[in-house]
Each structure stands twice: as structure tokens, then as C-alpha cells.
Design an enzyme around this catalytic site. Structure first.
Site, mmCIF file in Angstrom:
data_model
loop_
_atom_site.group_PDB
_atom_site.id
_atom_site.type_symbol
_atom_site.label_atom_id
_atom_site.label_comp_id
_atom_site.label_asym_id
_atom_site.label_seq_id
_atom_site.Cartn_x
_atom_site.Cartn_y
_atom_site.Cartn_z
ATOM 1 N N ASP A 187 -2.127 -5.654 -2.502
ATOM 2 C CA ASP A 187 -2.565 -6.902 -3.321
ATOM 3 C C ASP A 187 -2.828 -8.349 -2.735
ATOM 4 O OD1 ASP A 187 -2.385 -4.559 -5.520
ATOM 5 O OD2 ASP A 187 -0.345 -5.025 -5.505
ATOM 6 N N LYS B 212 -2.650 2.000 -16.098
ATOM 7 C CA LYS B 212 -3.498 1.332 -14.679
ATOM 8 C C LYS B 212 -4.591 2.070 -15.597
ATOM 9 C CE LYS B 212 -3.606 1.783 -10.047
ATOM 10 N NZ LYS B 212 -2.962 1.346 -8.981
ATOM 11 N N LYS C 37 0.797 -16.101 18.244
ATOM 12 C CA LYS C 37 2.255 -16.074 17.580
ATOM 13 C C LYS C 37 2.611 -17.013 16.713
ATOM 14 C CE LYS C 37 6.610 -13.415 18.636
ATOM 15 N NZ LYS C 37 7.364 -13.320 19.695
ATOM 16 N N PHE D 112 -5.084 6.430 -7.711
ATOM 17 C CA PHE D 112 -3.863 6.790 -7.279
ATOM 18 C C PHE D 112 -2.990 5.358 -8.425
ATOM 19 C CE2 PHE D 112 -4.719 10.023 -5.217
ATOM 20 C CZ PHE D 112 -4.162 11.096 -4.986
ATOM 21 N N ALA E 183 -5.151 5.553 -1.136
ATOM 22 C CA ALA E 183 -4.953 4.361 0.058
ATOM 23 C C ALA E 183 -4.066 4.098 -1.134
ATOM 24 C CB ALA E 183 -5.797 4.005 1.177
ATOM 25 N N LYS F 117 -7.804 -0.378 -15.031
ATOM 26 C CA LYS F 117 -8.618 -0.533 -14.236
ATOM 27 C C LYS F 117 -10.066 0.463 -14.677
ATOM 28 C CE LYS F 117 -5.361 -1.454 -11.342
ATOM 29 N NZ LYS F 117 -5.878 -2.748 -10.700
ATOM 30 N N ASN G 216 2.535 -1.479 4.069
ATOM 31 C CA ASN G 216 3.842 -0.447 3.273
ATOM 32 C C ASN G 216 3.815 0.167 3.721
ATOM 33 O OD1 ASN G 216 1.655 1.481 2.376
ATOM 34 N ND2 ASN G 216 0.726 -0.692 1.378
ATOM 35 N N ILE H 236 -10.247 -3.104 -5.455
ATOM 36 C CA ILE H 236 -11.211 -2.283 -5.258
ATOM 37 C C ILE H 236 -10.956 -1.155 -6.364
ATOM 38 C CG2 ILE H 236 -12.071 -0.249 -3.449
ATOM 39 C CD1 ILE H 236 -10.666 -1.850 -1.636
#
Length: 393
Positions: A274, A333, A284, A319, A270, A337, A208, A302
Site C-alpha cells: 500500500d 472492498k 546502504k 483478492f 498479488a 474498488k 510482505n 491498481i
């Protein structure tokens, strides 16, 4: 003591302007970088050459003296850590109260979002004028720190309150603003930063856009507040505190789990992937003319897992990066959580969030109370987050 700090000194047209030379000397003696902005009338009391010699920087005066294509009042706000206006005349105090921007100093003040300290200086009758008293009360309510004048013999020949505060008092006030009390001393704070990477093959990964700037800013400021900081980061960071580098969500989970056992707080800044690739290739993957199908499996949550096992005296902060329905998703959330706080920011904006040096956030607690941090640089945002969670210094 003030190494790495930039102090912006504003000087207005008051007789005590000459005393600010000693204040600048004190800042320089303690390794601060000093920039000076003055009203045109201030130069009736102290010269530009003197101020430039003491600060070792150019003195800014004119409203439209634009250098390097940057509006000067905006450049000054971005480049400094604190703004101290001494002496602050009754005229400038009135302009600050009502948002009047008719010179560079008042324009800079209007654009300034960090701490401002003012040291008024004026005749006793002016100091006791109800308009001045009211203006100062308004500024105090807005978070401006006022170093009140002393009582003594004034330049106008009278004896009363209005003389500029001792420069050592002004200096100590500014220093205390820049060097906060150690409110996290004795506390172990674990902070995560950056975006995790999940390997597809030997050269490719799923990731990301997180830069890690917000997490690192939180770690920097928690360390400044006295915490024993452990930064678990996907981004390299050379710091005085402990840094553990990880890459994948699984590595971060295992490291957080271990460090959290002895921690007082965990701040999950961080951006954790997901999902991960179920069967990553050790080599490769070559093109063969066909579509490539990658099967993904969920990574450990986490934040949720740490909230499950946290002790009563531990704090867990998450976050929430959203591109739509920010507050609704953040509230959902924190309920899901079961962490203590959620810091929510809108990643659809181009001027804040991922990769930007700026952020705008909403802090939400378990009771769904909302505290708004307006757009500011990530270091300032980090300080506000820590103060909201742990109390002000």
C-alpha cells in the site's frame, strides 16, 4: 497426454477387477503416474504382483500400513490428481455414501476432496435394488462422476445391466476430467502474483509474506483452459506462457496498465504494498546511534484504477487478504474498488494463505453473493475460482 498427472486407482472385490489391468495400462501408455489402492477382497480376483508390475508402484492395501510416518490414506489424497474406483461394488458404494471407513480404500475416499470417478459392477438384481439406486443418486449429488455399467452377459450367468463399463469409456471419462475443455481459448488473461518490494536503501526493503503460489496456480490453470496468459510476478517462474517480472508496486501498476489494454480479464492475486518509501537511499543506510524515520507515501491502487477504466466486456478480479472480519472487509472492498469479483482469504491461519500450499476462500460478486471454496490445495482452489468466474468446462 496425461504427463504429470497421478491417477489413483481403487479396486474393490468384484469379478471384473481383472479388467482394471487394462485400464492401468491405458493410463501408463499416456504417461500418467498410477497408484493403486485395493480392498483386501479385491486380491481374490487380481494379484498384488500383477498390479505392481503394471503400475510400477507399490500397491496399498492395509489401513495402518504407515510409510514415512504419514497416514497412508492422507498421503494418497495429497499425491494424486483424481481417484477412479473400478470396479465399485455395491458394498463399497454403500460405505462411500454413509462415510464408513473400515478399510484403506474407503478411508481414502472419505478424505478425498478432488474429483472421484466410480465405475459400478454387480449383478443386475443388485444394480436395480432401490438402496443401490438411492446411494448412487446421493453420490452423484455430491459431485461423484458415475460411469454406468453396461448391459450384457454377466459372470453369474444372467444377462442384464451390471457389467463393468468398457475400460476405454472409463479412461476417456477420467481423461476428460483431467484435461478440461478450453473454456478460455481466445481469451487474454492477465494475472499478478507475489508480494511487491519497496526499497528503503540499497539492501533493505518493505515487503510482505506472499509466496506467489496462488497467482501462479491461477496462471497455470488459465493456461490449461486455453487462455493467452500474461503473468506479472515478483517471483521468478519458468513457464510456457508469458511471464513479466517486476519488483515494486509502481512497476506492477505500469505493466498491468499496459497489458490490460488488450486483455479480456485481470486477476489481481498479488499482494501489492500500500505504501512506498518517499525518499529511498541509493546507498546502504549506516547506523548512527539515532532512530531512523522513514516517510511513506501511498502506492497506486491498481485494482481500483483498473476497475475504473475497464471496458464493459472486461472482467476484473481482486483478492482480499484479511486477518479479521473477513467477509465484512471483503464486501466493503468490492464496493470500494468496483471490481467484478473479490476472492477473500484469512491470512491469520497457519494452515492456509501466505506461503502455504493450501487455501480456503470466499468468492464474492457485485451482488454480494458468496461462494465458499473449502480448504484445498492451491491448484484445486485455482480451478474452482476460474470455473466460478468463467463457467465450468
Amino acid at each position: 497426454m496425461l504427463t504429470g498427472k497421478t491417477v489413483l486407482v481403487g479396486i474393490t472385490g468384484a469379478i471384473a477387477a481383472y479388467k482394471v489391468c487394462e485400464l492401468i495400462r491405458l493410463f501408463k501408455k499416456n504417461n500418467a503416474n498410477v497408484k493403486v489402492v485395493v480392498t483386501p477382497n479385491a486380491l481374490n480376483f487380481v494379484t498384488k504382483t500383477t498390479l505392481e508390475s503394471l503400475s510400477q508402484n507399490p500397491v496399498d492395501i492395509e489401513q495402518f500400513d504407515i510409510k514415512e510416518y504419514k497416514p497412508e490414506h492422507i498421503a494418497l489424497t495429497d499425491e494424486s490428481d483424481i481417484f477412479v474406483i473400478a470396479p465399485a461394488s455395491a458394498n463399497t458404494i454403500a460405505k462411500m455414501t454413509f462415510g464408513i471407513c473400515d478399510n484403506l480404500l474407503t478411508s481414502t475416499f472419505c478424505a478425498y476432496k478432488k474429483q472421484v470417478v466410480i465405475a459400478p459392477c454387480m449383478n443386475t438384481n443388485m444394480w436395480e435394488n432401490p438402496a443401490v439406486e438411492q446411494n448412487l443418486e446421493v453420490l452423484k449429488k455430491r459431485g461423484i462422476k458415475v460411469v454406468e455399467p453396461e448391459t450384457g452377459f454377466l459372470a453369474c450367468g444372467t444377462n442384464g445391466k451390471g457389467r463393468l463399463a468398457d475400460v476405454n469409456v472409463i479412461y476417456e471419462t477420467v481423461k476428460n476430467c483431467l484435461i478440461p475443455k478450453q473454456i478460455l481459448k481466445g481469451k487474454k488473461v492477465v494475472i499478478t502474483a507475489g508480494g511487491t518490494k519497496e526499497n528503503i536503501d540499497a539492501v533493505r526493503y518493505i515487503g510482505n509474506y506472499s509466496s506467489g503460489k496462488m497467482g501462479i496456480a491461477l496462471a497455470d490453470n488459465a493456461y490449461r483452459l486455453g487462455a493467452d496468459v500474461v503473468l506479472i510476478s515478483t517471483v521468478d517462474a519458468d513457464k510456457k506462457y508469458k511471464v513479466i517480472n517486476v519488483q515494486t508496486a509502481q512497476e506492477m501498476y505500469e505493466t498491468v496498465q499496459e497489458e490490460f489494454k488488450t486483455a479480456d480479464s485481470l486477476i489481481m492475486a498479488a499482494a501489492v504494498s500500500d505504501y512506498r518509501v518517499k525518499n529511498k537511499s541509493e546507498h546502504k543506510i549506516k547506523k548512527d546511534g539515532n532512530s531512523l524515520v522513514i516517510e511513506l507515501v501511498e502506492n497506486p491502487d491498481i485494482l481500483k484504477e483498473m476497475s475504473k477504466i475497464k471496458r464493459e466486456n472486461q472482467i476484473v478480479v481482486g483478492f482480499c487478504a484479511e486477518s479479521q472480519n473477513l467477509l465484512e472487509n471483503a464486501k466493503a472492498k468490492i464496493s470500494k474498488k468496483q471490481c467484478d469479483y473479490i476472492c477473500a482469504n484469512d491470512i491469520s491461519r497457519k494452515d492456509t494463505g501466505f506461503s502455504s500450499n493450501y487455501n480456503e476462500l470466499y468468492i464474492i460478486n457485485k451482488e454480494l453473493d458468496i461462494y465458499h471454496i473449502e480448504k484445498t490445495d492451491k491448484q484445486s482452489a485455482a480451478i474452482q475460482i476460474l470455473e466460478k468466474i468463467y463457467g465450468k468446462s
